[in-house]
Structure formats: structure tokens, C-alpha cells
Enzyme design. Structure first.
Site, PDB file in Angstrom:
ATOM      1  N   CYS A 182       0.814  -1.220   0.000  1.00 16.12           N
ATOM      2  CA  CYS A 182       0.000   0.000   0.000  1.00 16.12           C
ATOM      3  C   CYS A 182       0.844   1.265   0.000  1.00 16.12           C
ATOM      4  CB  CYS A 182      -0.950   0.002   1.181  1.00 16.12           C
ATOM      5  SG  CYS A 182      -2.114  -1.359   1.090  1.00 16.12           S
ATOM      6  N   HIS A 193      -3.378   7.247   1.774  1.00 19.39           N
ATOM      7  CA  HIS A 193      -3.748   5.909   1.301  1.00 19.39           C
ATOM      8  C   HIS A 193      -5.139   5.592   1.853  1.00 19.39           C
ATOM      9  CE1 HIS A 193      -3.870   1.745   0.395  1.00 19.39           C
ATOM     10  NE2 HIS A 193      -3.735   1.361   1.652  1.00 19.39           N
ATOM     11  N   ASN A 208     -10.020  -0.100  -1.028  1.00 15.13           N
ATOM     12  CA  ASN A 208      -8.550  -0.042  -0.976  1.00 15.13           C
ATOM     13  C   ASN A 208      -7.978  -0.664  -2.262  1.00 15.13           C
ATOM     14  OD1 ASN A 208      -5.829  -0.351  -0.436  1.00 15.13           O
ATOM     15  ND2 ASN A 208      -6.109  -1.244   1.587  1.00 15.13           N
TER      16      ASN A 208
HETATM   17  O1  UT7 Z   1      -3.950  -1.134   3.231  1.00 14.58           O
HETATM   18  C1  UT7 Z   1      -3.220  -2.154   3.887  1.00 14.58           C
HETATM   19  C2  UT7 Z   1      -3.264  -1.983   5.347  1.00 14.58           C
HETATM   20  N1  UT7 Z   1      -4.536  -2.420   5.837  1.00 14.58           N
HETATM   21  C3  UT7 Z   1      -5.195  -1.675   6.697  1.00 14.58           C
HETATM   22  O2  UT7 Z   1      -4.765  -0.599   7.016  1.00 14.58           O
HETATM   23  C4  UT7 Z   1      -6.415  -2.295   7.324  1.00 14.58           C
HETATM   24  C5  UT7 Z   1      -6.343  -2.202   8.826  1.00 14.58           C
HETATM   25  N2  UT7 Z   1      -7.449  -2.803   9.518  1.00 14.58           N
HETATM   26  C6  UT7 Z   1      -8.732  -2.341   9.451  1.00 14.58           C
HETATM   27  O3  UT7 Z   1      -9.017  -1.455   8.689  1.00 14.58           O
HETATM   28  C7  UT7 Z   1      -9.736  -2.918  10.417  1.00 14.58           C
HETATM   29  O4  UT7 Z   1      -9.082  -3.690  11.382  1.00 14.58           O
HETATM   30  C8  UT7 Z   1     -10.814  -3.802   9.732  1.00 14.58           C
HETATM   31  C9  UT7 Z   1     -11.731  -2.904   8.916  1.00 14.58           C
HETATM   32  C10 UT7 Z   1     -10.183  -4.844   8.860  1.00 14.58           C
HETATM   33  C11 UT7 Z   1     -11.674  -4.464  10.824  1.00 14.58           C
HETATM   34  O5  UT7 Z   1     -12.235  -3.504  11.677  1.00 14.58           O
HETATM   35  P1  UT7 Z   1     -12.105  -3.672  13.247  1.00 14.58           P
HETATM   36  O6  UT7 Z   1     -12.875  -2.576  13.885  1.00 14.58           O
HETATM   37  O7  UT7 Z   1     -10.638  -3.739  13.567  1.00 14.58           O
HETATM   38  O8  UT7 Z   1     -12.833  -5.031  13.503  1.00 14.58           O
HETATM   39  P2  UT7 Z   1     -12.233  -6.324  14.194  1.00 14.58           P
HETATM   40  O9  UT7 Z   1     -11.187  -6.933  13.359  1.00 14.58           O
HETATM   41  O10 UT7 Z   1     -11.915  -5.931  15.587  1.00 14.58           O
HETATM   42  O11 UT7 Z   1     -13.486  -7.277  14.159  1.00 14.58           O
HETATM   43  C12 UT7 Z   1     -14.665  -6.979  14.870  1.00 14.58           C
HETATM   44  C13 UT7 Z   1     -15.667  -8.099  14.614  1.00 14.58           C
HETATM   45  C14 UT7 Z   1     -15.050  -9.496  14.662  1.00 14.58           C
HETATM   46  O12 UT7 Z   1     -15.966 -10.330  15.319  1.00 14.58           O
HETATM   47  P3  UT7 Z   1     -15.719 -10.771  16.838  1.00 14.58           P
HETATM   48  O13 UT7 Z   1     -14.379 -11.474  16.805  1.00 14.58           O
HETATM   49  O14 UT7 Z   1     -15.676  -9.499  17.599  1.00 14.58           O
HETATM   50  O15 UT7 Z   1     -16.876 -11.628  17.080  1.00 14.58           O
HETATM   51  C15 UT7 Z   1     -14.980  -9.909  13.205  1.00 14.58           C
HETATM   52  O16 UT7 Z   1     -15.112 -11.287  13.032  1.00 14.58           O
HETATM   53  O17 UT7 Z   1     -16.215  -7.937  13.289  1.00 14.58           O
HETATM   54  C16 UT7 Z   1     -16.153  -9.200  12.614  1.00 14.58           C
HETATM   55  N3  UT7 Z   1     -15.993  -8.975  11.172  1.00 14.58           N
HETATM   56  C17 UT7 Z   1     -17.034  -8.700  10.378  1.00 14.58           C
HETATM   57  N4  UT7 Z   1     -18.346  -8.576  10.608  1.00 14.58           N
HETATM   58  C18 UT7 Z   1     -19.139  -8.277   9.573  1.00 14.58           C
HETATM   59  C19 UT7 Z   1     -14.867  -8.962  10.458  1.00 14.58           C
HETATM   60  N5  UT7 Z   1     -15.146  -8.685   9.168  1.00 14.58           N
HETATM   61  C20 UT7 Z   1     -16.487  -8.525   9.099  1.00 14.58           C
HETATM   62  C21 UT7 Z   1     -17.366  -8.226   8.048  1.00 14.58           C
HETATM   63  N6  UT7 Z   1     -18.674  -8.100   8.321  1.00 14.58           N
HETATM   64  N7  UT7 Z   1     -16.939  -8.029   6.791  1.00 14.58           N
END
Ligand code: UT7
Length: 331
Positions: free
Chosen positions: A114, A254, A284
């Protein structure tokens, strides 16, 4: 005469027409529009068709860029392509792009995920500043749909396909790329990578069965680092160049997550209206996000505007570029 700076003298992008909306994804995996929008800011993303590759987005973006800047393709000295989704492991996508443009010139790819566009832009600028070349194309392009598992809700909602390209030329008027800070820490590899298809684990029936040819991301950990490092490096380049928030016309971040972008803007002290944001439309696109933003905002930009570009991504890699825009956008 003193050495030139490297100025962006044109920008263009290519986004595939096919849209994958949050509603479409609701039918594919256990997710919902509310979750995606509130956690990421994304509403839809673009997908390139089967049988087409990254060069099929980069080449048309560059063709339009050459046309609008009245630049003959044969005058291009070098193409640098930032991508993690090359058309094939080798030759470099840059070479395939040149061939599609009907030219033969120097070319190579940069894989800094990225942050790839910032690494490529900085590298391209060095060839201009050293007076090695007069016309360098830097293109950030990724067909992320080629490495996304559309059964994995953790990643499939985040990414899209797209390309953006800039032309770099020598400038003697004090505008162009002023400074850049590039960082990397391979300790981050564990949290964002593709498990198979490289020399450690070449493709096999087992790797395909185990779905190891897709991007893997531990989102929570990546988020933690991204939010800190991208804000830090953007702030650092401002300090280094004695820029206040008032001096900055736009932050060009980004586009991985709106919350990461908000945190970066906050740390820089710049208001929302000074942040280029199009994540809602394209998600992204990895190396594509920053030049796609520049293209969408080109008309707003004036010669001398101070822009801060900032990125964080796989590697981990992160960085920031400070540039003075080199021309007035066509109103
Ligand atoms: O460009 C390259 C670099 N990448 C980034 O900068 C991305 C960095 N990460 C992020 O942007 C975020 O961490 C995400 C958008 C990927 C996830 O958001 P989050 O607020 O960090 O959520 P989380 O990973 O803490 O997950 C929260 C919950 C989880 O469930 P449990 O474990 O709390 O029961 C996930 O399983 O949300 C669940 N989850 C989803 N739910 C509905 C994960 N993906 C999804 C989804 N729809 N698509």
C-alpha cells in the site's frame, strides 16, 4: 544551472466499470452494509474482469495521461510500476505496460504494497533529480480481486481494483517533490501477507486446497500499527519541513480505512475539507489509491499547493511525501 526537482506534470487513472457494492457482498459472505460503512467507510469498489491483469488498467491510464499532456509515448525514458498483483511473477509489469503502449523503455516494478506508490514516486524522482532521465512514468496499479478470497469476510469487503499514473519531469521553479520519508519493518509480515505462490511455498494442490493464494490480514493488528505510523510519519514530514496545518492544501492519504485517515488528519491538525477521501467509491486499491485521489482532485489543485501524501501497508511499509503541486488544474 542547479539540479532540477522532479515535478508531477500530469495525472490520470483507470477504474474498471464493474461495481461490487456492499449489498452484493451481503449475498456472498456474512456481512452487512452497516458494518462495512461504519468500520471502513467503504460503500462500493470496482472489479476488473477475468482474463485481464494489472497492466490492462495501468496502460489505459498512461495512454490518457500521455494524450492529455501531449507527450509522445516514445519520449518516455522509464516506467516504474508499484504493484503487489503483477500480471505474472516475471517479467515486470512495467515491461508489459510499455509493450502495450507500443514502446520499449527502461522499466521495473516496486513491491511495497500500500506504500508502493510513495516508494515508486520517490525512486522516480531520483532519476529526474540526478538528470538521468527527463520523462518518468510512475504508476500505482493493483488488481486486488486476483488475490482476494471472496469467502473471507475479513478481507473481501476492503479491497478493489484500480490504477493511477503520474508523469514526472524536471522543474527549475521550486515546485515538485520536496521531501520524502520511507519506512519499513519486516516484523509486520506476519500480520499481512500471501502465504503461498512465492519461492518458500510454490503453488501446489495443497496450497490451492488450503486457500493460501489469497491476501491474509490480521486486521486488528494492522489497524493498530497503521493508525499510529501513518499519523506519525505525516506529522514528521510536516515538522521536518516547517509546515503548519495552514500551509497544507491537502492530505492525500492511502485509502485503507476512513478511521485511519481521520486519525492522520487529526495528528496533522488539518480539517476534513483538506483531506482527499474517495474510499467510499473504490475501497482499498493498494498502490492505486494515492494517484487515483490526485486525479480526482486535479481540477482543484493550483501551482504551489503543498500536498502531504501518506501511506501504510503490507511489509509493514509506511511513508510520507511532501510535494508542491506544479500546475493549475483545468477549472
Ligand atoms: O492497506 C493495507 C493496510 N490495511 C489496513 O490498514 C487495514 C487495517 N485494519 C482495518 O481497517 C480494520 O481492522 C478492519 C476494517 C479490517 C476491521 O475492523 P475492526 O474494527 O478492527 O474489527 P475487528 O477486526 O476488531 O473485528 C470486529 C468483529 C469481529 O468479530 P468478533 O471477533 O468481535 O466476534 C470480526 O469477526 O467484526 C467481525 N468482522 C465482520 N463482521 C461483519 C470482520 N469482518 C467482518 C465483516 N462483516 N466483513
Amino acid at each position: 544551472m542547479s539540479r532540477p526537482s522532479a515535478a508531477i506534470t500530469g495525472v490520470h487513472a483507470f477504474l474498471p466499470e464493474k461495481i461490487l457494492s456492499n449489498a452484493d457482498l451481503e449475498r456472498m459472505v456474512d456481512t452487512n452494509d452497516e458494518w462495512i460503512q461504519s468500520r471502513t467507510g467503504i460503500r462500493e469498489r470496482r472489479l476488473l474482469g477475468k482474463g485481464l491483469g494489472t497492466s490492462d488498467m495501468a496502460a489505459p491510464a498512461i495512454e490518457k495521461l500521455l494524450k492529455k499532456t501531449n507527450t509522445p509515448a516514445e519520449s518516455i525514458d522509464l516506467i516504474i510500476c508499484a504493484t503487489v498483483t503483477p500480471d505474472m511473477p516475471f517479467p515486470a509489469t512495467a515491461n508489459l505496460i510499455a509493450h502495450k503502449l507500443g514502446i520499449a523503455c527502461a522499466g521495473f516494478d516496486i513491491g511495497a504494497a500500500c506504500s508502493g506508490f510513495l516508494y515508486a514516486l520517490t525512486t522516480g524522482a531520483k532519476f529526474i533529480e540526478s538528470e538521468t532521465y527527463k520523462k518518468v512514468i510512475v504508476v500505482g496499479a493493483d488488481k486486488m480481486s486476483a488475490i482476494i478470497d471472496y469467502q473471507d469476510r475479513n478481507t473481501c469487503v476492503l479491497f478493489g481494483d484500480g490504477a493511477g499514473a503520474v508523469l514526472l519531469e524536471p522543474n527549475y521553479e521550486g515546485v515538485g517533490i520536496m521531501d520524502s520519508i520511507l519506512c519499513a519493518d519486516g516484523a509486520g509480515a506476519a500480520h499481512l501477507h500471501m502465504k503461498a505462490g512465492g519461492s518458500v511455498k510454490p503453488a501446489s494442490h495443497e496450497t490451492v486446497d488450503a486457500r493460501e493464494h489469497y491476501a491474509f490480514q490480521d486486521g486488528r493488528t494492522v489497524f493498530k500499527f497503521a493508525v499510529t505510523k501513518m499519523a506519525e510519519v505525516a506529522h514528521q514530514i510536516m515538522e521536518k519541513n516547517q509546515l503548519s496545518a495552514d500551509d497544507v492544501k491537502y492530505l492525500v492519504p492511502h485509502q485503507a480505512n476512513k478511521r485511519i485517515i481521520d486519525a492522520t488528519a487529526k495528528r496533522m491538525g488539518v480539517s476534513e475539507d483538506k483531506v482527499m477521501l474517495n474510499i467510499q467509491k473504490y475501497g482499498n486499491t493498494t498502490a492505486g489509491t494515492i494517484p487515483i485521489c490526485l486525479w480526482e482532485w486535479e481540477k482543484e489543485l493550483k501551482k504551489g499547493d503543498n500536498l502531504i501524501l501518506a501511506a501504510f501497508g503490507g511489509g509493514f511499509t509506511w511513508g510520507s511525501v511532501y510535494l508542491k503541486w506544479a500546475y493549475d488544474g483545468e477549472a
